[in-house]
Design a protein around this motif. Structure first.
Motif, PDB file in Angstrom:
ATOM      1  N   ARG A 121      -6.098   2.572  -1.038  1.00  0.00           N
ATOM      2  CA  ARG A 121      -5.940   3.842  -1.739  1.00  0.00           C
ATOM      3  C   ARG A 121      -6.438   4.991  -0.869  1.00  0.00           C
ATOM      4  O   ARG A 121      -7.537   4.922  -0.288  1.00  0.00           O
ATOM      5  CB  ARG A 121      -6.727   3.815  -3.045  1.00  0.00           C
ATOM      6  N   HIS A 122      -5.639   6.050  -0.755  1.00  0.00           N
ATOM      7  CA  HIS A 122      -6.020   7.235   0.006  1.00  0.00           C
ATOM      8  C   HIS A 122      -6.206   8.377  -0.986  1.00  0.00           C
ATOM      9  O   HIS A 122      -5.227   8.940  -1.501  1.00  0.00           O
ATOM     10  CB  HIS A 122      -4.930   7.582   1.024  1.00  0.00           C
ATOM     11  N   GLU A 123      -7.451   8.697  -1.253  1.00  0.00           N
ATOM     12  CA  GLU A 123      -7.752   9.687  -2.284  1.00  0.00           C
ATOM     13  C   GLU A 123      -7.245  11.078  -1.919  1.00  0.00           C
ATOM     14  O   GLU A 123      -6.687  11.794  -2.744  1.00  0.00           O
ATOM     15  CB  GLU A 123      -9.265   9.727  -2.543  1.00  0.00           C
ATOM     16  N   VAL A 124      -7.427  11.456  -0.661  1.00  0.00           N
ATOM     17  CA  VAL A 124      -7.014  12.803  -0.250  1.00  0.00           C
ATOM     18  C   VAL A 124      -5.502  12.958  -0.372  1.00  0.00           C
ATOM     19  O   VAL A 124      -4.989  13.966  -0.877  1.00  0.00           O
ATOM     20  CB  VAL A 124      -7.479  13.096   1.192  1.00  0.00           C
ATOM     21  N   ALA A 125      -4.758  11.945   0.081  1.00  0.00           N
ATOM     22  CA  ALA A 125      -3.301  12.009   0.016  1.00  0.00           C
ATOM     23  C   ALA A 125      -2.767  11.646  -1.362  1.00  0.00           C
ATOM     24  O   ALA A 125      -1.586  11.831  -1.635  1.00  0.00           O
ATOM     25  CB  ALA A 125      -2.700  11.075   1.062  1.00  0.00           C
ATOM     26  N   ASN A 126      -3.646  11.090  -2.214  1.00  0.00           N
ATOM     27  CA  ASN A 126      -3.259  10.683  -3.566  1.00  0.00           C
ATOM     28  C   ASN A 126      -2.101   9.683  -3.538  1.00  0.00           C
ATOM     29  O   ASN A 126      -1.090   9.840  -4.219  1.00  0.00           O
ATOM     30  CB  ASN A 126      -2.886  11.896  -4.420  1.00  0.00           C
ATOM     31  N   LYS A 127      -2.267   8.632  -2.718  1.00  0.00           N
ATOM     32  CA  LYS A 127      -1.222   7.614  -2.612  1.00  0.00           C
ATOM     33  C   LYS A 127      -1.825   6.293  -2.140  1.00  0.00           C
ATOM     34  O   LYS A 127      -2.954   6.241  -1.643  1.00  0.00           O
ATOM     35  CB  LYS A 127      -0.132   8.061  -1.644  1.00  0.00           C
ATOM     36  N   TRP A 128      -1.050   5.227  -2.316  1.00  0.00           N
ATOM     37  CA  TRP A 128      -1.403   3.905  -1.813  1.00  0.00           C
ATOM     38  C   TRP A 128      -0.606   3.630  -0.546  1.00  0.00           C
ATOM     39  O   TRP A 128       0.462   4.209  -0.318  1.00  0.00           O
ATOM     40  CB  TRP A 128      -1.080   2.830  -2.841  1.00  0.00           C
ATOM     41  N   PRO A 186      11.768  -7.023   2.230  1.00  0.00           N
ATOM     42  CA  PRO A 186      11.437  -5.601   2.385  1.00  0.00           C
ATOM     43  C   PRO A 186      10.789  -5.084   1.106  1.00  0.00           C
ATOM     44  O   PRO A 186      11.335  -5.253   0.021  1.00  0.00           O
ATOM     45  CB  PRO A 186      12.804  -4.951   2.621  1.00  0.00           C
ATOM     46  N   LEU A 187       9.634  -4.485   1.215  1.00  0.00           N
ATOM     47  CA  LEU A 187       8.951  -3.992   0.018  1.00  0.00           C
ATOM     48  C   LEU A 187       9.629  -2.744  -0.537  1.00  0.00           C
ATOM     49  O   LEU A 187      10.061  -1.882   0.228  1.00  0.00           O
ATOM     50  CB  LEU A 187       7.487  -3.670   0.322  1.00  0.00           C
ATOM     51  N   ALA A 188       9.696  -2.665  -1.856  1.00  0.00           N
ATOM     52  CA  ALA A 188      10.160  -1.442  -2.520  1.00  0.00           C
ATOM     53  C   ALA A 188       8.947  -0.527  -2.649  1.00  0.00           C
ATOM     54  O   ALA A 188       8.134  -0.664  -3.567  1.00  0.00           O
ATOM     55  CB  ALA A 188      10.755  -1.776  -3.884  1.00  0.00           C
ATOM     56  N   VAL A 189       8.812   0.401  -1.723  1.00  0.00           N
ATOM     57  CA  VAL A 189       7.546   1.128  -1.586  1.00  0.00           C
ATOM     58  C   VAL A 189       7.474   2.439  -2.358  1.00  0.00           C
ATOM     59  O   VAL A 189       6.384   2.999  -2.509  1.00  0.00           O
ATOM     60  CB  VAL A 189       7.231   1.405  -0.098  1.00  0.00           C
ATOM     61  N   ASP A 190       8.601   2.956  -2.833  1.00  0.00           N
ATOM     62  CA  ASP A 190       8.564   4.280  -3.479  1.00  0.00           C
ATOM     63  C   ASP A 190       7.558   4.323  -4.621  1.00  0.00           C
ATOM     64  O   ASP A 190       6.716   5.224  -4.701  1.00  0.00           O
ATOM     65  CB  ASP A 190       9.958   4.665  -3.973  1.00  0.00           C
ATOM     66  N   GLU A 191       7.637   3.333  -5.535  1.00  0.00           N
ATOM     67  CA  GLU A 191       6.697   3.301  -6.654  1.00  0.00           C
ATOM     68  C   GLU A 191       5.332   2.788  -6.204  1.00  0.00           C
ATOM     69  O   GLU A 191       4.304   3.224  -6.730  1.00  0.00           O
ATOM     70  CB  GLU A 191       7.252   2.432  -7.779  1.00  0.00           C
ATOM     71  N   PHE A 192       5.328   1.882  -5.239  1.00  0.00           N
ATOM     72  CA  PHE A 192       4.060   1.334  -4.747  1.00  0.00           C
ATOM     73  C   PHE A 192       3.165   2.437  -4.194  1.00  0.00           C
ATOM     74  O   PHE A 192       1.940   2.432  -4.408  1.00  0.00           O
ATOM     75  CB  PHE A 192       4.324   0.283  -3.662  1.00  0.00           C
ATOM     76  N   ARG A 240      -0.620  -3.230  10.476  1.00  0.00           N
ATOM     77  CA  ARG A 240      -0.285  -2.791   9.117  1.00  0.00           C
ATOM     78  C   ARG A 240      -0.276  -4.015   8.198  1.00  0.00           C
ATOM     79  O   ARG A 240       0.647  -4.827   8.236  1.00  0.00           O
ATOM     80  CB  ARG A 240       1.065  -2.089   9.117  1.00  0.00           C
ATOM     81  N   ASP A 241      -1.324  -4.153   7.389  1.00  0.00           N
ATOM     82  CA  ASP A 241      -1.471  -5.306   6.498  1.00  0.00           C
ATOM     83  C   ASP A 241      -0.994  -4.925   5.099  1.00  0.00           C
ATOM     84  O   ASP A 241      -1.711  -4.286   4.334  1.00  0.00           O
ATOM     85  CB  ASP A 241      -2.929  -5.760   6.479  1.00  0.00           C
ATOM     86  N   TRP A 242       0.222  -5.343   4.764  1.00  0.00           N
ATOM     87  CA  TRP A 242       0.784  -5.013   3.456  1.00  0.00           C
ATOM     88  C   TRP A 242       0.187  -5.861   2.342  1.00  0.00           C
ATOM     89  O   TRP A 242       0.350  -5.544   1.164  1.00  0.00           O
ATOM     90  CB  TRP A 242       2.305  -5.185   3.483  1.00  0.00           C
ATOM     91  N   SER A 243      -0.515  -6.923   2.691  1.00  0.00           N
ATOM     92  CA  SER A 243      -1.078  -7.797   1.647  1.00  0.00           C
ATOM     93  C   SER A 243      -2.342  -7.217   1.030  1.00  0.00           C
ATOM     94  O   SER A 243      -2.813  -7.714   0.007  1.00  0.00           O
ATOM     95  CB  SER A 243      -1.380  -9.185   2.218  1.00  0.00           C
ATOM     96  N   THR A 244      -2.893  -6.177   1.637  1.00  0.00           N
ATOM     97  CA  THR A 244      -4.119  -5.555   1.129  1.00  0.00           C
ATOM     98  C   THR A 244      -3.893  -4.063   0.936  1.00  0.00           C
ATOM     99  O   THR A 244      -4.089  -3.269   1.868  1.00  0.00           O
ATOM    100  CB  THR A 244      -5.302  -5.789   2.095  1.00  0.00           C
ATOM    101  N   PRO A 245      -3.451  -3.648  -0.245  1.00  0.00           N
ATOM    102  CA  PRO A 245      -3.210  -2.222  -0.497  1.00  0.00           C
ATOM    103  C   PRO A 245      -4.477  -1.400  -0.333  1.00  0.00           C
ATOM    104  O   PRO A 245      -5.589  -1.867  -0.601  1.00  0.00           O
ATOM    105  CB  PRO A 245      -2.733  -2.193  -1.956  1.00  0.00           C
ATOM    106  N   ILE A 289       2.823   5.246  -5.259  1.00  0.00           N
ATOM    107  CA  ILE A 289       2.255   5.985  -6.386  1.00  0.00           C
ATOM    108  C   ILE A 289       1.282   5.144  -7.191  1.00  0.00           C
ATOM    109  O   ILE A 289       0.165   5.570  -7.506  1.00  0.00           O
ATOM    110  CB  ILE A 289       3.378   6.512  -7.304  1.00  0.00           C
ATOM    111  N   ASP A 290       1.712   3.881  -7.536  1.00  0.00           N
ATOM    112  CA  ASP A 290       0.904   3.086  -8.477  1.00  0.00           C
ATOM    113  C   ASP A 290       0.132   1.947  -7.827  1.00  0.00           C
ATOM    114  O   ASP A 290      -0.727   1.334  -8.464  1.00  0.00           O
ATOM    115  CB  ASP A 290       1.781   2.550  -9.617  1.00  0.00           C
ATOM    116  N   GLY A 291       0.445   1.593  -6.578  1.00  0.00           N
ATOM    117  CA  GLY A 291      -0.285   0.527  -5.895  1.00  0.00           C
ATOM    118  C   GLY A 291       0.009  -0.863  -6.403  1.00  0.00           C
ATOM    119  O   GLY A 291      -0.716  -1.813  -6.075  1.00  0.00           O
ATOM    120  N   ASP A 292       1.080  -1.027  -7.197  1.00  0.00           N
ATOM    121  CA  ASP A 292       1.431  -2.344  -7.751  1.00  0.00           C
ATOM    122  C   ASP A 292       2.181  -3.132  -6.677  1.00  0.00           C
ATOM    123  O   ASP A 292       3.411  -3.053  -6.554  1.00  0.00           O
ATOM    124  CB  ASP A 292       2.291  -2.172  -9.001  1.00  0.00           C
ATOM    125  N   LEU A 293       1.422  -3.908  -5.907  1.00  0.00           N
ATOM    126  CA  LEU A 293       1.986  -4.605  -4.759  1.00  0.00           C
ATOM    127  C   LEU A 293       2.960  -5.702  -5.183  1.00  0.00           C
ATOM    128  O   LEU A 293       4.038  -5.862  -4.601  1.00  0.00           O
ATOM    129  CB  LEU A 293       0.858  -5.189  -3.912  1.00  0.00           C
TER     130      LEU A 293
END
Length: 221
Positions: free
Chosen positions: A57-64, A139-145, A50-55, A147-151
């Motif tokens: 995008r999953h189009e089908v799931a509509n999420k990062w 620890p990454l704050a992933v809730d908004e990430f 799981r590489d968190w440094s490279t976001p 949605i918006d992919g702002d790593l």
């Protein structure tokens, strides 16, 4: 899986169930998972990297998400385990291993530890952020990430939530963790055979387990 009353293989059968002395001698130092889980994720793929440094995008799931590498029918790694693990906590400076990788969760035990047996593990790898100067995991704050992919914001917000620091420098580091595997146990017909381990190029890293070489060959010599 309760520490006070854990379930294990011997909850259903005794410590020497094989009716073959050569196999039953192994059970003193080799956990059942080693031979009876030759591979895992046999049907459904499992998250291996799981590489968190490279976001990604999953189009089908509509999420990062992180970039995730899946594995299927994966061969375990093997290590001594006495039932205890050493973990790296948030707010604790990391200690890289000799190869530069930080082990977040490591099984305790060694060949000299009579309470330890060789176990099968899933070795999960990742790339995660580290707070510069203090060498603390962030620890990454992933809730908004998601949605918006702002790593960058996910890292900064995570550091602030965990440590009360804002917009501090960080870097990405490789980490790994050993995860016990106790499912997908196979019957005797699908278990490992002697030469899967006791041969040139077999699946055991004898040196890493504290042996000079294959212990079967040492016993023969």
């Amino acid at each position: 899986d309760s520490p006070d009353n854990p379930l294990d293989c011997e909850s259903c059968h005794d410590a020497q169930p094989h009716k073959l002395a050569i196999l039953d001698r192994h059970t003193d130092r080799v956990n059942c998972t080693v031979c009876h889980i030759p591979t895992f994720a046999k049907k459904d793929p499992t998250d291996m990297v799981r590489d968190w440094s490279t976001p990604q995008r999953h189009e089908v799931a509509n999420k990062w998400s992180a970039t995730i590498t899946m594995g299927q029918d994966v061969q375990p790694v093997y290590a001594w385990f006495n039932g205890k693990s050493r973990i790296t906590l948030m707010g604790e400076p990391v200690r890289p291993d000799a190869d530069g990788v930080v082990t977040l969760m490591r099984p305790e035990g060694s060949r000299k530890d009579k309470a330890a047996k060789i176990h099968a593990f899933k070795l999960h790898q990742a790339t995660v952020p580290l707070l510069e100067g203090r060498n603390w995991l962030i620890p990454l704050a992933v809730d908004e990430f998601f949605i918006d992919g702002d790593l960058h914001k996910a890292v900064v917000d995570g550091a602030e939530a965990a440590y009360g620091v804002h917009d501090q420098p960080y870097r990405w580091i490789p980490v790994r963790r050993y995860m016990g595997i106790f499912h997908e146990v196979q019957p005797a017909a699908q278990a490992l055979e002697c030469l899967d381990c006791h041969r040139e190029g077999g699946r055991m890293d004898w040196a890493a387990l504290g042996y000079k070489g294959d212990p079967l060959l040492e016993a023969i010599d």
